[in-house]
Motif scaffolding. Structure first.
Motif, PDB file in Angstrom:
ATOM      1  N   ARG A  44     -15.509  27.574 -59.997  1.00 24.46           N
ATOM      2  CA  ARG A  44     -14.576  28.182 -59.045  1.00 24.46           C
ATOM      3  C   ARG A  44     -13.140  28.102 -59.548  1.00 24.46           C
ATOM      4  O   ARG A  44     -12.324  28.949 -59.196  1.00 24.46           O
ATOM      5  N   PRO A  47     -14.130  30.672 -63.838  1.00 18.04           N
ATOM      6  CA  PRO A  47     -15.495  31.177 -63.990  1.00 18.04           C
ATOM      7  C   PRO A  47     -15.900  31.394 -65.448  1.00 18.04           C
ATOM      8  O   PRO A  47     -15.138  31.952 -66.229  1.00 18.04           O
ATOM      9  N   ASP A  72     -21.548  33.201 -53.619  1.00 18.13           N
ATOM     10  CA  ASP A  72     -20.103  33.205 -53.854  1.00 18.13           C
ATOM     11  C   ASP A  72     -19.740  34.545 -54.510  1.00 18.13           C
ATOM     12  O   ASP A  72     -20.195  34.850 -55.617  1.00 18.13           O
ATOM     13  N   ALA A  73     -18.916  35.339 -53.846  1.00 21.06           N
ATOM     14  CA  ALA A  73     -18.590  36.688 -54.328  1.00 21.06           C
ATOM     15  C   ALA A  73     -18.016  36.688 -55.743  1.00 21.06           C
ATOM     16  O   ALA A  73     -18.290  37.599 -56.528  1.00 21.06           O
ATOM     17  N   ARG A  74     -17.249  35.677 -56.079  1.00 20.20           N
ATOM     18  CA  ARG A  74     -16.627  35.630 -57.407  1.00 20.20           C
ATOM     19  C   ARG A  74     -17.623  35.218 -58.497  1.00 20.20           C
ATOM     20  O   ARG A  74     -17.518  35.654 -59.635  1.00 20.20           O
ATOM     21  N   LEU A  75     -18.594  34.355 -58.153  1.00 21.52           N
ATOM     22  CA  LEU A  75     -19.555  33.855 -59.138  1.00 21.52           C
ATOM     23  C   LEU A  75     -20.820  34.702 -59.221  1.00 21.52           C
ATOM     24  O   LEU A  75     -21.486  34.716 -60.268  1.00 21.52           O
ATOM     25  N   LYS A  76     -21.145  35.385 -58.155  1.00 21.35           N
ATOM     26  CA  LYS A  76     -22.400  36.128 -58.068  1.00 21.35           C
ATOM     27  C   LYS A  76     -22.688  37.034 -59.269  1.00 21.35           C
ATOM     28  O   LYS A  76     -23.821  37.070 -59.758  1.00 21.35           O
ATOM     29  N   SER A 128     -15.441  42.183 -65.696  1.00 13.90           N
ATOM     30  CA  SER A 128     -14.934  42.441 -64.351  1.00 13.90           C
ATOM     31  C   SER A 128     -13.571  41.780 -64.216  1.00 13.90           C
ATOM     32  O   SER A 128     -13.212  40.930 -65.005  1.00 13.90           O
ATOM     33  N   ALA A 130     -12.689  39.476 -62.351  1.00 16.90           N
ATOM     34  CA  ALA A 130     -12.829  38.027 -62.180  1.00 16.90           C
ATOM     35  C   ALA A 130     -13.052  37.335 -63.518  1.00 16.90           C
ATOM     36  O   ALA A 130     -13.014  36.132 -63.605  1.00 16.90           O
TER      37      ALA A 130
END
Length: 166
Positions: A44, A47, A72-76, A128, A130
């Motif tokens: 978190r 990433p 988790d939207a950022r890790l998914k 992406s 992220a």
């Protein structure tokens, strides 16, 4: 060109050492965690491009980690690999993939085959904002994942059955 970073999660120092040596020998940056809770905190903050996790660990096991990771939207979108010597039954594999994992590899795997799976997944991963990732839909369309993440009641039932079997 930026080097891909891989997060290894395993409570065994020896297993982390072997993976770290193999991955760094192939030019990857490696970060390590001893259990799922530690891995989530590290990821978190920064990433990785891919995570490789054992299943049987203290504090938070690999199944619980994968479930949290994929919620988790950022890790998914970041590919999740299971690498285990304990959970080797086909039902364990199916359960892992139903949680959203892209790969389920049984220890020990030949280094060349292991690295080929990592390279293939990272090459299919689209960058992406992220920092890394492959959408669940992309992963599913490429045959890298099982069904979409399962509902809570189904998850708890399958999780408990899996633990009882072990």
């Amino acid at each position: 060109m930026k080097t891909d970073r891989i997060l290894i999660v395993d409570d065994s120092e020896e297993n982390r050492y072997l993976l770290r040596t193999l991955l760094q020998g192939h030019g990857y940056d490696v970060e390590e965690a001893c259990h799922g809770t530690e891995a989530l905190a590290l990821a978190r903050k920064n990433p990785p491009n891919l995570i490789i996790s054992d299943i049987l660990m203290p504090v938070m096991d690999g199944f619980a980690l994968c479930r949290e990771w994929k919620s988790d939207a950022r890790l998914k979108p970041i590919p999740f690999f299971f690498y285990t010597a304990t959970y080797t039954d086909g039902r364990d594999r199916d359960f892992a993939l139903s949680l959203g994992a892209e790969r389920f590899i049984v220890k020990p795997e030949e280094p060349d085959a292991f690295m080929a799976a990592i390279l293939e997944t990272l090459q299919q991963t689209l960058p992406s904002p992220a920092g890394a990732g492959l959408t669940a839909a992309d992963a599913q369309s490429q045959g890298l994942t099982g069904e979409s993440p399962i509902e809570e009641s189904v998850y708890l039932k399958q999780y408990n059955e899996t633990l009882i079997r072990k």
